[in-house]
Each structure stands twice: as structure tokens, then as C-alpha cells.
Design a protein around this motif. Structure first.
Motif, PDB file in Angstrom:
ATOM      1  N   ASN A  13       0.897  -1.169   0.009  1.00  0.00           N
ATOM      2  CA  ASN A  13      -0.051  -0.060  -0.095  1.00  0.00           C
ATOM      3  C   ASN A  13       0.873   1.310  -0.015  1.00  0.00           C
ATOM      4  O   ASN A  13       1.256   1.803   0.915  1.00  0.00           O
ATOM      5  CB  ASN A  13      -0.768  -0.031   1.025  1.00  0.00           C
ATOM      6  N   HIS A  53      -6.373   9.684  -1.940  1.00  0.00           N
ATOM      7  CA  HIS A  53      -5.702   9.525  -0.614  1.00  0.00           C
ATOM      8  C   HIS A  53      -5.352  10.953   0.086  1.00  0.00           C
ATOM      9  O   HIS A  53      -4.741  11.733  -0.483  1.00  0.00           O
ATOM     10  CB  HIS A  53      -4.502   8.783  -0.854  1.00  0.00           C
ATOM     11  N   ASP A  88       3.598  -0.197  -5.372  1.00  0.00           N
ATOM     12  CA  ASP A  88       2.875  -1.489  -5.169  1.00  0.00           C
ATOM     13  C   ASP A  88       3.417  -2.469  -6.062  1.00  0.00           C
ATOM     14  O   ASP A  88       3.686  -2.226  -7.469  1.00  0.00           O
ATOM     15  CB  ASP A  88       1.371  -1.286  -5.249  1.00  0.00           C
TER      16      ASP A  88
END
Length: 150
Positions: A13, A53, A88
Motif C-alpha cells: 500500500n 488519498h 505497489d
């Protein structure tokens, strides 16, 4: 002439790990939202390539942090100095890191540094005492990557 570089860290992540390391090192999370918007508007990427995010749009599977005093490109948010890039990858961590980060606190402040890092999500693994060379902690970040706190 010295070459530019960045340290790339595989992750599960990227955004969450970037948040941890930015707080641990007192770095800044890069904000590529202006670049993301330009690429979306130009049709160079689609919505599947981005994620939200921390209240901003960023590239899915990638996040970077930079030293707050280093230069950066204001159009893209990309740092031009000390920088860590998290990406990732599908496979999980499978062994000991061959390269790691050492985090240094104030002289005599190891216990406070370790407690702060634990508060951010790090885990203590082993205390190491090398006599005159000093004492430090082997720790793991939230994804299990080893690092040292000294």
C-alpha cells in the motif's frame, strides 16, 4: 557530476507506507494532483490509474516523499532531491532487506525516538548494544521492512 537518484521501496500500500515514512523522517508526501488532473484532461490516463488519498488525487500504486528543504517541480510535485518512492508490487516481502534506512534521533534521545516510531506504527524487533559504538533498535515499518533507530 553526481547523478540524481531516489530510493524505490516495494510495497503493498504505497500511500499508507509513504504516510508512515513521511511522518517518521519528517518529510513531505509529494502532491501530484495537478499532474494527475492535467493527464486526465489530456486523455493520457483514465480514472482507473488514480486513487484518492489524504484528500487529493494521486497515482494508483505509487506515492513519494521528499525532504522539505529540497527543491521540487511545482507543476508535478516531484522532488528533485532526497526522495523515497513507494510502488505497489503483487508479491509480499519474502526475506531480510538487503538495503535499509537508519533513522537517527537527537543525542541521548533513542527511547523517545523509538516510542515516536512505535506510535506511527513501527514495531521493535531487537535492541543492539555495540558498547562504545552505541546502542540502537532494529525495527520494522508497518509492512515489515527492517530499519534501524539510533
Amino acid at each position: 557530476m553526481a547523478l540524481g537518484w531516489k530510493l524505490v521501496i516495494d510495497s503493498a500500500n504505497a500511500s499508507a507506507l509513504a504516510d508512515f515514512w513521511a511522518a517518521a523522517l519528517e518529510y513531505e508526501v509529494e502532491d501530484p494532483s495537478a499532474l494527475v488532473e492535467r493527464l486526465l484532461a489530456a486523455g493520457r490516463i483514465d480514472e482507473n490509474a488514480i486513487v484518492e488519498h489524504g484528500g487529493r488525487r494521486t497515482f494508483r500504486g505509487y506515492a513519494a516523499i521528499r525532504h522539505p528543504e529540497d527543491p521540487f517541480d511545482e507543476t508535478s510535485g516531484v522532488g528533485r532531491g532526497r526522495r523515497l518512492l513507494f510502488q505497489d508490487v503483487p508479491e509480499g516481502k519474502s526475506g531480510k532487506n538487503r538495503l535499509h534506512i537508519d533513522v537517527h534521533g537527537e543525542p541521548g534521545g533513542l527511547d523517545a525516538l523509538v516510542a515516536r516510531l512505535e506510535g506511527l506504527g513501527a514495531t521493535r524487533v531487537q535492541e543492539v548494544d555495540k558498547g562504545p559504538a552505541g546502542r540502537w533498535w532494529l525495527m520494522r515499518d508497518p509492512e515489515g521492512n527492517e530499519f534501524c533507530a539510533a
